[in-house]
Design an enzyme around this catalytic site. Structure first.
Site, PDB file in Angstrom:
ATOM      1  N   TYR A 170      43.083 -18.530 -15.278  1.00  0.00           N
ATOM      2  CA  TYR A 170      42.073 -19.344 -14.603  1.00  0.00           C
ATOM      3  C   TYR A 170      42.112 -19.109 -13.096  1.00  0.00           C
ATOM      4  O   TYR A 170      42.946 -19.664 -12.369  1.00  0.00           O
ATOM      5  CB  TYR A 170      42.285 -20.830 -14.900  1.00  0.00           C
ATOM      6  CG  TYR A 170      42.276 -21.183 -16.368  1.00  0.00           C
ATOM      7  CD1 TYR A 170      41.613 -20.410 -17.311  1.00  0.00           C
ATOM      8  CD2 TYR A 170      42.939 -22.324 -16.823  1.00  0.00           C
ATOM      9  CE1 TYR A 170      41.605 -20.741 -18.655  1.00  0.00           C
ATOM     10  CE2 TYR A 170      42.931 -22.673 -18.170  1.00  0.00           C
ATOM     11  CZ  TYR A 170      42.273 -21.874 -19.075  1.00  0.00           C
ATOM     12  OH  TYR A 170      42.278 -22.200 -20.410  1.00  0.00           O
ATOM     13  N   HIS A 180      48.063 -17.163 -25.147  1.00  0.00           N
ATOM     14  CA  HIS A 180      46.680 -17.313 -24.727  1.00  0.00           C
ATOM     15  C   HIS A 180      45.803 -16.167 -25.235  1.00  0.00           C
ATOM     16  O   HIS A 180      45.969 -15.010 -24.829  1.00  0.00           O
ATOM     17  CB  HIS A 180      46.620 -17.371 -23.196  1.00  0.00           C
ATOM     18  CG  HIS A 180      45.348 -17.920 -22.651  1.00  0.00           C
ATOM     19  ND1 HIS A 180      45.043 -17.912 -21.300  1.00  0.00           N
ATOM     20  CD2 HIS A 180      44.279 -18.518 -23.262  1.00  0.00           C
ATOM     21  CE1 HIS A 180      43.859 -18.474 -21.108  1.00  0.00           C
ATOM     22  NE2 HIS A 180      43.378 -18.840 -22.283  1.00  0.00           N
TER      23      HIS A 180
END
Length: 330
Positions: A54, A138
């Site tokens: 992010y 992830h």
């Protein structure tokens, strides 16, 4: 609140997803990002989720700074591994990956044991903490072999050593998450966008498997990246422009919600929270106003007649659990 799997970690029913303050799509100012986290805290949210992906670490740095003066024992923090960040002087920005930040680093897919530890160590430095509570693998979609052979055992070892309290995987699909639930001893999986008012996919495989194995599910993307928050031309679904048929369906859901005296946002948050396998719903917010709105919508009761009409109109599967009037998510 119920703990994640057998870990003892309690997230609370509503969590803060920090992709937005990592400049997802468009820039967010430093003060605006801090106020968003402050608003989440003021609303009683105590679970905060981030990832190196992010904003190339920006989300972790901002979240860590905003939480720095909070007692560490008072909140639950999760980050992710699988994308290792390496410095680069290539220049330019990261908009191709969805984040309005300078491309000072590049992502390297790495679910190896050493990569998992190195990625976590770097994340702890950016966050400014000595531990996180939950670590997720992830998006291992295209790296299943390494994720199961090396990444998962590395997380299991970190949990056994007490470095982290709970481990899991976070993805935008249910098939591999279901495999993690059935074939490993993960405490929790983060399922993004696959259990919403528009996509009931997790109901077929992931959620029944999680119930059977005693694994917790955190639901992200309850708004499907925007469409269920504000259905209009140009709204996004799974980070791209929403197809016409999905926009029409979302508008129909909005009309029904308003007819029953509620909002589409309230219904979109209430729906995933009603499933007994779901421990928490993550909301991605980029401002204090968005955080406050999500908290208010989450607390708003949704009339039973609304859910009944959705079923009658075949907009909701018969076997999908719905909120019980007067009962708040726990």
């Amino acid at each position: 609140m119920s703990p994640l799997g057998r870990s003892g970690v309690e997230t609370g029913p509503l969590g803060f997803g920090a992709a937005g303050i990592g400049n997802l799509y468009t820039p967010v100012g430093e003060e605006e990002a801090r106020r968003a986290v402050d608003a989440a805290w003021a609303a009683g949210i105590r679970y905060f989720d981030t990832a190196p992906h992010y904003g190339l670490g920006l989300s972790e740095r901002r979240l860590g700074a905003a939480l720095r003066d909070r007692p560490r024992a008072d909140y639950v923090l999760s980050t992710k591994v699988g994308r290792r960040l390496e410095p680069t002087d290539a220049g330019g920005d990261d908009l191709a990956n969805g984040f309005a930040v300078p491309a000072g680093h590049r992502r390297v897919w790495d679910f190896g044991a050493d990569g998992v530890r190195r990625t976590l160590e770097a994340a702890l430095t950016r966050l400014g903490v000595d531990r996180v509570d939950i670590v997720y693998l992830h998006d291992p979609d295209d790296h299943a072999e390494q994720a199961f052979r090396e990444g998962y055992p590395a997380l299991e070892k970190l949990r056994a050593e007490g470095v982290v309290r709970a481990i899991g995987a976070g993805m935008n699909q249910t098939a591999m998450l279901t495999r993690f639930v059935r074939e490993t001893d993960v405490d929790v999986v983060l399922c993004a966008g696959r259990y919403t008012l528009l996509d009931h996919g997790a109901l077929a495989d992931l959620l029944p498997a999680a119930r059977e194995r005693g694994t917790s599910v955190v639901v992200g993307g309850a708004f499907n990246s925007g469409l269920l928050a504000d259905p209009r031309p140009g709204a996004t679904y799974d980070y791209a422009a929403a197809p016409h048929e999905l926009l029409e369906r979302a508008l129909r859901l909005k009309t029904l919600a308003e007819r029953h005296g509620t909002t589409l946002r309230a219904a979109a948050l209430a729906f995933p929270a009603a499933h007994p396998a779901v421990a928490s719903v993550l909301v991605g917010a980029r401002s204090a106003a968005e955080v406050r709105d999500c908290a208010e919508q989450f607390a708003m009761p949704v009339p039973a007649a609304f859910w009944q009409e959705l079923r009658e109109q075949r907009l909701l599967p018969e076997d999908a659990p719905v909120p019980v009037p007067g009962e708040q998510p726990s």
